[in-house]
Motif scaffolding. Structure first.
Motif, PDB file in Angstrom:
ATOM      1  N   THR A  76       0.753  -1.291   0.016  1.00  0.00           N
ATOM      2  CA  THR A  76      -0.057   0.070  -0.062  1.00  0.00           C
ATOM      3  C   THR A  76       0.903   1.152  -0.098  1.00  0.00           C
ATOM      4  OG1 THR A  76      -1.858   1.070   1.131  1.00  0.00           O
ATOM      5  CG2 THR A  76      -0.391   0.297   2.408  1.00  0.00           C
ATOM      6  N   THR A  77       2.154   1.295   0.479  1.00  0.00           N
ATOM      7  CA  THR A  77       3.052   2.374   0.931  1.00  0.00           C
ATOM      8  C   THR A  77       3.525   2.558  -0.716  1.00  0.00           C
ATOM      9  OG1 THR A  77       3.391   2.067   3.059  1.00  0.00           O
ATOM     10  CG2 THR A  77       4.917   3.333   1.759  1.00  0.00           C
ATOM     11  N   SER A  78       3.641   1.563  -1.358  1.00  0.00           N
ATOM     12  CA  SER A  78       4.332   1.769  -2.735  1.00  0.00           C
ATOM     13  C   SER A  78       3.370   2.532  -3.817  1.00  0.00           C
ATOM     14  CB  SER A  78       4.692   0.422  -3.454  1.00  0.00           C
ATOM     15  OG  SER A  78       3.576  -0.235  -3.730  1.00  0.00           O
ATOM     16  N   THR A  79       2.021   2.476  -3.459  1.00  0.00           N
ATOM     17  CA  THR A  79       1.189   3.293  -4.387  1.00  0.00           C
ATOM     18  C   THR A  79       0.272   4.299  -3.801  1.00  0.00           C
ATOM     19  OG1 THR A  79      -0.529   1.754  -3.992  1.00  0.00           O
ATOM     20  CG2 THR A  79       0.639   1.338  -5.951  1.00  0.00           C
ATOM     21  N   VAL A  80      -0.014   4.340  -2.429  1.00  0.00           N
ATOM     22  CA  VAL A  80      -1.132   5.248  -2.118  1.00  0.00           C
ATOM     23  C   VAL A  80      -0.608   6.569  -1.419  1.00  0.00           C
ATOM     24  CG1 VAL A  80      -2.292   5.506   0.186  1.00  0.00           C
ATOM     25  CG2 VAL A  80      -2.487   3.504  -0.683  1.00  0.00           C
ATOM     26  N   PRO A  81       0.704   6.948  -1.081  1.00  0.00           N
ATOM     27  CA  PRO A  81       1.287   8.201  -1.056  1.00  0.00           C
ATOM     28  C   PRO A  81       1.246   9.034  -2.108  1.00  0.00           C
ATOM     29  CG  PRO A  81       2.581   6.524   0.081  1.00  0.00           C
ATOM     30  CD  PRO A  81       1.663   5.813  -0.590  1.00  0.00           C
ATOM     31  N   GLN A  82       1.812   8.277  -3.346  1.00  0.00           N
ATOM     32  CA  GLN A  82       1.733   8.961  -4.775  1.00  0.00           C
ATOM     33  C   GLN A  82       0.255   9.133  -5.102  1.00  0.00           C
ATOM     34  OE1 GLN A  82       4.174   7.678  -8.120  1.00  0.00           O
ATOM     35  NE2 GLN A  82       2.078   6.866  -8.520  1.00  0.00           N
ATOM     36  N   VAL A 249      -7.566 -15.051   0.948  1.00  0.00           N
ATOM     37  CA  VAL A 249      -7.567 -15.556  -0.404  1.00  0.00           C
ATOM     38  C   VAL A 249      -8.435 -15.132  -1.363  1.00  0.00           C
ATOM     39  CG1 VAL A 249      -7.276 -17.630  -1.691  1.00  0.00           C
ATOM     40  CG2 VAL A 249      -6.090 -17.661   0.546  1.00  0.00           C
ATOM     41  N   SER A 250      -9.717 -14.978  -1.044  1.00  0.00           N
ATOM     42  CA  SER A 250     -10.812 -14.526  -1.900  1.00  0.00           C
ATOM     43  C   SER A 250     -10.623 -13.177  -2.320  1.00  0.00           C
ATOM     44  CB  SER A 250     -12.171 -15.091  -1.341  1.00  0.00           C
ATOM     45  OG  SER A 250     -12.492 -16.217  -1.090  1.00  0.00           O
ATOM     46  N   LEU A 251     -10.330 -12.371  -1.509  1.00  0.00           N
ATOM     47  CA  LEU A 251     -10.168 -10.883  -1.864  1.00  0.00           C
ATOM     48  C   LEU A 251      -9.186 -10.863  -2.824  1.00  0.00           C
ATOM     49  CD1 LEU A 251     -10.821  -9.428   1.610  1.00  0.00           C
ATOM     50  CD2 LEU A 251     -12.475  -9.337  -0.329  1.00  0.00           C
ATOM     51  N   PHE A 252      -7.946 -11.284  -2.222  1.00  0.00           N
ATOM     52  CA  PHE A 252      -6.580 -11.001  -3.217  1.00  0.00           C
ATOM     53  C   PHE A 252      -6.724 -11.824  -4.519  1.00  0.00           C
ATOM     54  CE2 PHE A 252      -2.365 -12.666  -4.458  1.00  0.00           C
ATOM     55  CZ  PHE A 252      -1.930 -11.448  -4.293  1.00  0.00           C
ATOM     56  N   TYR A 253      -6.963 -12.910  -4.579  1.00  0.00           N
ATOM     57  CA  TYR A 253      -7.109 -13.670  -5.714  1.00  0.00           C
ATOM     58  C   TYR A 253      -8.178 -13.207  -6.679  1.00  0.00           C
ATOM     59  CZ  TYR A 253      -3.285 -16.975  -4.897  1.00  0.00           C
ATOM     60  OH  TYR A 253      -1.901 -17.473  -4.604  1.00  0.00           O
ATOM     61  N   GLN A 271     -12.810   1.148 -15.000  1.00  0.00           N
ATOM     62  CA  GLN A 271     -13.226   0.165 -13.924  1.00  0.00           C
ATOM     63  C   GLN A 271     -11.601  -0.550 -13.533  1.00  0.00           C
ATOM     64  OE1 GLN A 271     -15.244  -3.180 -15.870  1.00  0.00           O
ATOM     65  NE2 GLN A 271     -14.684  -4.537 -14.007  1.00  0.00           N
ATOM     66  N   GLY A 272     -10.727  -0.565 -14.022  1.00  0.00           N
ATOM     67  CA  GLY A 272      -9.544  -0.908 -13.681  1.00  0.00           C
ATOM     68  C   GLY A 272      -8.945  -0.120 -12.226  1.00  0.00           C
ATOM     69  N   LYS A 273      -9.030   1.156 -12.506  1.00  0.00           N
ATOM     70  CA  LYS A 273      -8.655   2.096 -11.405  1.00  0.00           C
ATOM     71  C   LYS A 273      -9.551   1.563 -10.118  1.00  0.00           C
ATOM     72  CE  LYS A 273      -9.101   5.898 -13.846  1.00  0.00           C
ATOM     73  NZ  LYS A 273      -9.204   7.361 -14.430  1.00  0.00           N
ATOM     74  N   PHE A 274     -10.784   1.338 -10.377  1.00  0.00           N
ATOM     75  CA  PHE A 274     -11.423   1.145  -8.918  1.00  0.00           C
ATOM     76  C   PHE A 274     -11.195  -0.377  -8.294  1.00  0.00           C
ATOM     77  CE2 PHE A 274     -14.149   4.569 -10.646  1.00  0.00           C
ATOM     78  CZ  PHE A 274     -14.362   5.397  -9.616  1.00  0.00           C
ATOM     79  N   VAL A 275     -10.795  -1.132  -9.226  1.00  0.00           N
ATOM     80  CA  VAL A 275     -10.523  -2.493  -8.856  1.00  0.00           C
ATOM     81  C   VAL A 275      -9.103  -2.498  -8.156  1.00  0.00           C
ATOM     82  CG1 VAL A 275      -9.900  -4.803  -9.690  1.00  0.00           C
ATOM     83  CG2 VAL A 275     -11.713  -3.892 -10.547  1.00  0.00           C
ATOM     84  N   ALA A 276      -8.092  -1.655  -8.988  1.00  0.00           N
ATOM     85  CA  ALA A 276      -6.955  -1.314  -8.114  1.00  0.00           C
ATOM     86  C   ALA A 276      -7.052  -0.675  -6.873  1.00  0.00           C
ATOM     87  CB  ALA A 276      -6.100  -0.668  -9.224  1.00  0.00           C
ATOM     88  N   LEU A 277      -7.834   0.193  -6.736  1.00  0.00           N
ATOM     89  CA  LEU A 277      -7.967   0.960  -5.679  1.00  0.00           C
ATOM     90  C   LEU A 277      -8.633   0.043  -4.453  1.00  0.00           C
ATOM     91  CD1 LEU A 277      -8.099   4.054  -4.651  1.00  0.00           C
ATOM     92  CD2 LEU A 277     -10.630   4.015  -4.835  1.00  0.00           C
ATOM     93  N   PHE A 278      -9.271  -1.077  -4.833  1.00  0.00           N
ATOM     94  CA  PHE A 278      -9.688  -2.046  -3.741  1.00  0.00           C
ATOM     95  C   PHE A 278      -8.611  -2.898  -3.283  1.00  0.00           C
ATOM     96  CE2 PHE A 278     -11.223  -6.406  -2.935  1.00  0.00           C
ATOM     97  CZ  PHE A 278     -12.125  -6.129  -1.837  1.00  0.00           C
ATOM     98  N   THR A 280      -5.279  -2.253  -3.432  1.00  0.00           N
ATOM     99  CA  THR A 280      -4.258  -1.337  -2.736  1.00  0.00           C
ATOM    100  C   THR A 280      -4.554  -0.534  -1.464  1.00  0.00           C
ATOM    101  OG1 THR A 280      -4.587   0.678  -4.334  1.00  0.00           O
ATOM    102  CG2 THR A 280      -3.021  -1.037  -5.238  1.00  0.00           C
ATOM    103  N   VAL A 281      -5.590  -0.480  -1.540  1.00  0.00           N
ATOM    104  CA  VAL A 281      -6.226   0.370  -0.373  1.00  0.00           C
ATOM    105  C   VAL A 281      -7.014  -0.541   0.675  1.00  0.00           C
ATOM    106  CG1 VAL A 281      -7.511   2.614   0.657  1.00  0.00           C
ATOM    107  CG2 VAL A 281      -6.022   2.469  -1.536  1.00  0.00           C
ATOM    108  N   ILE A 282      -8.091  -0.974   0.048  1.00  0.00           N
ATOM    109  CA  ILE A 282      -9.317  -1.611   1.054  1.00  0.00           C
ATOM    110  C   ILE A 282      -8.715  -2.782   1.446  1.00  0.00           C
ATOM    111  CG2 ILE A 282     -11.471  -2.497   1.022  1.00  0.00           C
ATOM    112  CD1 ILE A 282     -11.299   0.542   0.632  1.00  0.00           C
ATOM    113  N   THR A 283      -8.096  -3.901   0.642  1.00  0.00           N
ATOM    114  CA  THR A 283      -7.931  -5.167   1.097  1.00  0.00           C
ATOM    115  C   THR A 283      -6.620  -5.127   2.236  1.00  0.00           C
ATOM    116  OG1 THR A 283      -8.427  -6.278  -1.033  1.00  0.00           O
ATOM    117  CG2 THR A 283      -6.895  -7.436   0.534  1.00  0.00           C
TER     118      THR A 283
END
Length: 313
Positions: A76-82, A249-253, A271-278, A280-283
């Motif tokens: 999460t630190t590799s993406t969220v601060p940016q 496992v279900s969330l990640f995979y 759509q990919g941005k919101f999936v990535a948000l899930f 990188t941030v939510i999980t």
């Protein structure tokens, strides 16, 4: 999108569009992502500290869980601060070198987590299906070897995929995303990416599908063992030891497969941005909650540490 010629991105870097397509939502995203990021840092750091301080948590399960928390912190630190800087409008650019580094880090950490979740499945298999031999099977040396193998596998995966990606000439300098993700970079390729996509698909099957099959296979044996337990209390206990891992496992995979195992031409950037948000941030925020809310040992360790803190005053 600018199409000034081959390799223009390597000279100028990239503009990250982020969520500027929805300017009225940027402030809302900034507030909520800041809160979620803070909770991620707090929750995962707490699990790492508790797993070291409380002797009851010096077991293979919590050894792997501490490494999973460390991975989530790094990921999460590799993406969220940016992303937060992007949402604030202060800087929407990233250099080519930083973009390649970010791609490599994200792929590395994602690959490590793929293999680490298999190691955690092996631990749950041993706990449920081989309880009398658990301490022998899950020897500390094996646990450390599994973690080391996870890191090696993740790094090799990242080297292969990043190398394949960077071998393609790129045109343009605008990425419709908030970080440098593989499908978005592939869309910038100046040439046909059919061969590259085929090679990347093989690499992703190895790092994503093969671990997922191993995890499902281990849980097939676990389910058979749980069904054979005669007492309902025993079945509940066995299920409880595996439920948290299955959710993670279900969330990640689920999110990883939906992003990386589809053809580039079918990939939706919005759509990919919101999936990535899930993922990188939510999980990374949910993982500590999933384990602590369902786990008496972790909650007991937390109250024990808090009790010490109160007594020291």
């Amino acid at each position: 999108m600018s199409m000034d010629g081959p390799n223009t991105s390597s000279e100028e870097g990239f503009i990250l569009v982020g969520f500027s397509d929805w300017p009225h939502l940027e402030l809302v995203f900034f507030v909520f992502i800041s809160i979620f990021y803070s909770l991620t840092i707090f929750g995962n750091t707490l699990i790492i500290i508790l797993s070291r301080l409380d002797r009851r948590l010096h077991t293979p399960m919590y050894f792997f869980l501490a490494h999973l928390s460390f991975l989530d912190l790094c990921y999460t630190t590799s993406t969220v601060p940016q992303l937060l800087v992007n949402l604030s409008g202060l800087d929407r650019t990233i250099s080519f070198g930083r973009c390649v580094a970010q791609l490599f880090i994200v792929l590395s950490l994602g690959g490590v987590e793929c293999v680490l979740l298999v190691a955690m499945a092996v631990d749950r298999y041993a706990a449920v299906c081989r309880p009398l031999h658990y301490t022998t099977v899950m020897h500390p040396f094996l646990c450390r070897a599994l973690v080391a193998f996870s890191w090696v596998g993740g790094l090799v995966n990242a080297l292969i995929q990043t190398g394949l990606m960077m071998a393609r000439p790129l045109c343009g300098h605008q990425l419709n995303h908030f970080f440098c993700e593989m499908p978005v970079l592939l869309k910038l390729a100046c040439e046909d990416t059919g061969g590259t996509e085929a090679n990347l698909f093989v690499a992703r099957v190895i790092i994503l599908v093969c671990p997922a099959v191993l995890i499902l296979g281990s849980y097939a044996y676990i389910a058979r063992a749980v069904v054979s337990i005669k007492s309902s209390a025993g079945r509940r206990k066995a299920f409880g030891t595996c439920a948290s891992h299955l959710i993670v496992v279900s969330l990640f995979y689920g999110s990883a497969i939906s992003t990386y195992l589809q053809p580039v031409h079918r990939y939706s950037e919005s759509q990919g941005k919101f999936v990535a948000l899930f993922y990188t941030v939510i999980t990374p925020m949910l993982n500590p909650l999933i384990y602590t809310l369902r786990n008496k040992d972790v909650k007991g360790a937390l109250w024990k540490v808090l009790g010490r803190g109160m007594d020291s005053r």
